[in-house]
Design an enzyme around this catalytic site. Structure first.
Site, PDB file in Angstrom:
ATOM      1  CG  ASN A   9      -1.796   1.188   1.341  1.00 16.50           C
ATOM      2  OD1 ASN A   9      -1.903   1.972   0.399  1.00 16.50           O
ATOM      3  ND2 ASN A   9      -2.437   1.363   2.486  1.00 16.50           N
ATOM      4  CE  LYS A  11      -0.295   3.359   4.682  1.00 18.58           C
ATOM      5  NZ  LYS A  11      -0.241   3.488   6.129  1.00 18.58           N
ATOM      6  CG  HIS A  95      -6.005   1.869   4.938  1.00 17.66           C
ATOM      7  ND1 HIS A  95      -5.594   2.888   5.763  1.00 17.66           N
ATOM      8  CD2 HIS A  95      -4.984   0.990   4.887  1.00 17.66           C
ATOM      9  CE1 HIS A  95      -4.363   2.622   6.190  1.00 17.66           C
ATOM     10  NE2 HIS A  95      -3.967   1.477   5.671  1.00 17.66           N
ATOM     11  CD  GLU A  97      -3.034   5.599   6.549  1.00 18.81           C
ATOM     12  OE1 GLU A  97      -2.940   5.560   5.313  1.00 18.81           O
ATOM     13  OE2 GLU A  97      -2.133   5.190   7.314  1.00 18.81           O
ATOM     14  CB  SER A 213       4.695  -1.355  12.221  1.00 27.30           C
ATOM     15  OG  SER A 213       4.231  -0.054  12.509  1.00 27.30           O
TER      16      SER A 213
END
Ligand code: PGA
Length: 251
Positions: A9, A11, A95, A97, A213
């Site tokens: 991903n 982003k 997601h 976010e 992470s």
């Protein structure tokens, strides 16, 4: 899906078309042995065309979002047909976010239905914001799953992957990394929730990924000890050597 699934991903990165092209081609050329693995790269929308241009058959293209509408007057939205035409096969839905920008379970559910209607596979992200000591995080995730999969039928479930991404373990502001035990507990719990909604057969086959992470140092543990069916990688997918390092660790 028996393959292990590794999702990048990106982003809102990298900043330029040129850098996106370099990253994509570096990953493509470094990632040699993909037997038994499904590698999905989800770049920002404007960079989807690069992979079309680079035509690497080994790597699958994914999108970070999708519209809940099919076509028409929806400024700023991107439809399933457009994504399919760009060669996209997977879509990330829900997601954290995007949820933090106001996306609700209902909208996510509509996006999932729309993706499935157009034969796009879905990576549904779920995960709690905080860990409490009373197990409230479990009912939080249960509710997310039930709401997001509302009216999704059992046959449709074969095109859905669930990614458990605890919000507190995501990104450079993560509180801490999740432990393999925390993931294992959630993986078992998610299968139980799926079994309650559908049945135990599908509950055992739906792929469950871990994200938050993930890096070359901890990837193997989540896969081997944690029993993850794959990984969703953010920051470490922006470094071709580290991302391919993760791919190569997976047996
Ligand atoms: P991270 O992001 O690997 O940078 O924590 C993961 C994600 O948000 O999907």
């Amino acid at each position: 899906m028996n393959n292990k699934i590794i999702v990048a991903n990106w982003k809102m990165n990298p900043p330029t078309v040129k850098e996106a092209g370099v990253l994509f081609s570096d990953i493509s050329s470094l990632a040699k042995n993909l037997k038994g693995k499904t590698v999905v790269i989800c770049p920002p929308y404007p960079f989807l065309f690069i992979s079309q241009k680079l035509k690497n058959k080994k790597i699958i293209l994914g999108a970070q979002d999708i519209s809940s509408f099919s076509s028409g007057a929806f400024t700023g939205e991107v439809s399933p047909k457009m994504l399919k035409d760009m060669g996209v096969r997977f879509v990330i839905a829900g997601h954290s976010e995007r949820r933090s920008l106001g996306e609700t379970d209902k909208i996510i559910n509509e996006k999932i239905s729309n993706s499935l209607k157009h034969k796009l596979s879905v990576i549904l992200c779920v995960g709690e914001k905080d860990r409490d000591h009373d197990g409230k995080y479990l009912s939080f995730v249960e509710k997310q799953i039930k709401n997001c999969l509302n009216d999704i039928t059992k046959p449709q479930l074969k095109n859905i992957i669930i990614a458990y991404e605890p919000v507190w373990a995501i990104g450079k502001n993560a509180v801490r990394e999740a432990t393999v035990e925390e993931f294992t507990e959630m993986r078992i719990f998610i299968r139980k929730v799926i079994s309650d909604i559908y049945d135990s057969k599908v509950a055992h086959t739906i792929p469950i990924l871990y994200g938050g992470s993930v890096n070359v140092e901890n990837a193997k543990e989540f896969m081997e000890k944690g029993g993850a069916d794959g990984l969703l990688v953010g920051r470490d997918s922006l470094n071709s050597k580290r991302f391919v390092g993760i791919i190569n660790l997976i047996k």
